[in-house]
Design an enzyme around this catalytic site. Structure first.
Site, PDB file in Angstrom:
ATOM      1  N   LYS A   1      36.419-152.237 -44.796  1.00  0.00           N
ATOM      2  CA  LYS A   1      37.224-152.114 -46.023  1.00  0.00           C
ATOM      3  C   LYS A   1      36.389-152.412 -47.268  1.00  0.00           C
ATOM      4  O   LYS A   1      36.643-151.874 -48.340  1.00  0.00           O
ATOM      5  CB  LYS A   1      38.425-153.064 -45.964  1.00  0.00           C
ATOM      6  CG  LYS A   1      39.449-152.678 -44.891  1.00  0.00           C
ATOM      7  CD  LYS A   1      40.474-153.776 -44.679  1.00  0.00           C
ATOM      8  CE  LYS A   1      41.493-153.383 -43.618  1.00  0.00           C
ATOM      9  NZ  LYS A   1      42.358-154.503 -43.214  1.00  0.00           N
TER      10      LYS A   1
ATOM     11  N   VAL B   1      38.965-157.935 -36.914  1.00  0.00           N
ATOM     12  CA  VAL B   1      39.607-158.373 -35.668  1.00  0.00           C
ATOM     13  C   VAL B   1      38.731-158.257 -34.427  1.00  0.00           C
ATOM     14  O   VAL B   1      39.095-158.789 -33.378  1.00  0.00           O
ATOM     15  CB  VAL B   1      40.915-157.620 -35.338  1.00  0.00           C
ATOM     16  CG1 VAL B   1      42.060-158.118 -36.163  1.00  0.00           C
ATOM     17  CG2 VAL B   1      40.750-156.141 -35.434  1.00  0.00           C
TER      18      VAL B   1
END
Ligand code: GLU
Length: 331
Positions: free
Chosen positions: A80, A274
């Site tokens: 991101k 994650v």
């Protein structure tokens, strides 16, 4: 603050620092048992929960590597940062910020609640899924591969090789993406998405599935630490204003809803994902005493066993320990 009575001034040899980090990795590896692998993307559960690795690359080229440094993993949410940077480079900062805000949420990365409850016109920030999916829709290109190209080009310029996509993770993520699709449909309704929803989501799942190592994360973190300049080659890769904005977002929103605690206790811009990766940037700092990596460094961490907020449980403790002993904080 620096703890203990270690005199870093006289002990700053690579070997000395390496021994410290080896000891700390051995110690914190036990903490991997306190967390759990991410399971909502089924393929991520195949990781070895006991893994822990770290690479630190200094501006002078000094490199410390310890633990599971060879294990490749997917970049996940750390992408991101780079989709945001590329969107800003392609579309201009003010345009991107007209589509996504820079406010922390205090909510889970894939929360949909605020979008509806606060009747917002644009997602809170590019580090949560709603903001990241919006940013991905701004990337240039008509197909997902065209959109992905800008991100891969940027990573290749920094890393010196073109990263690949982990197809198994990509497919696993695509096939278990109900929440991200729900976010996508919500964004479509509010009108902030600029590309076809399916192409946007396909690009987003692919960018999250880029293969990476801790060495790569350290190098990426180092370029950000230097406001976009690669000190090893002398090249400006990311415009300064954009690199600084990316670091602000990392500091305020980069560690999920533990970002405030991370800023308070570690004090450096960082982004986690994650799969258990963390990319951190320690800018050059001014202190009276001489400390390890005073000229700044990039840090890459991998430890797929996660805490309740979704951050690498052993990785975050290791990083906090190092940042505390070597006084990495920017504050
Ligand atoms: N691909 C993951 C998702 O969107 C990324 C999440 C993360 O690393 O925080 O669910």
């Amino acid at each position: 603050m620096v703890q203990g009575s270690t005199n870093w001034n006289t002990e700053l040899t690579q070997e000395w620092l390496q021994n410290y980090v080896d000891d700390w990795v051995t110690f914190y590896r036990k903490h991997t048992a306190d967390g759990e692998l991410a399971s909502y993307i089924p393929e991520l559960e195949k990781a070895d929960a006991g893994s822990l690795g770290i690479t630190i690359i200094g501006n002078n080229g000094m490199t410390i590597r310890s633990g599971d440094v060879e294990t490749p993993f997917t970049i996940q949410s750390i992408s991101k940062v780079f989709s945001f940077i590329v969107a800003c480079m392609e579309r201009g900062v003010s345009y991107v910020l007209s589509r996504v805000d820079v406010e922390p949420t205090g909510e889970a990365f894939n929360s949909i609640m605020h979008l509806e409850m606060k009747q917002i016109e644009k997602p809170f920030n590019p580090m949560v899924n709603a903001g990241a999916i919006t940013v991905t829709s701004l990337l240039k290109g008509r197909t997902s591969d065209e959109k992905l190209r800008g991100i891969l080009d940027l990573l290749e310029r920094i890393l010196g090789y073109r990263p690949t996509i982990d197809v198994d993770i990509y497919e696993s993520e695509r096939d278990s993406s109900l929440r991200n699709r729900a976010i996508g449909y919500f964004l479509l309704e509010t009108g902030v998405l600029e590309s076809d929803l399916n192409i946007t989501l396909e690009t987003y799942f692919k960018q999250c599935s880029i293969n990476i190592t801790v060495d790569d994360l350290a190098r990426l973190g180092m370029v950000l630490a230097n406001d976009g300049m690669d000190k090893l080659t002398g090249e400006e890769i990311i415009p300064r204003q954009i690199a600084r904005l990316a670091k602000v977002l990392m500091l305020t929103c980069g560690m999920y809803d533990a970002s405030g605690k991370f800023a308070a206790y570690v004090g450096i811009p960082a982004k986690s994902g994650v799969s258990g990766g963390i990319m951190a940037s320690t800018p050059p700092r001014v202190r009276e005493e001489i400390l390890p990596f005073m000229d700044g460094c990039g840090v890459g961490v991998y430890g797929p066993s996660l805490d309740a907020q979704g951050n690498s449980i052993a990785g975050i403790r290791l990083l906090r320990h190092i940042a505390s002993h070597w006084d990495f904080s920017i504050f």
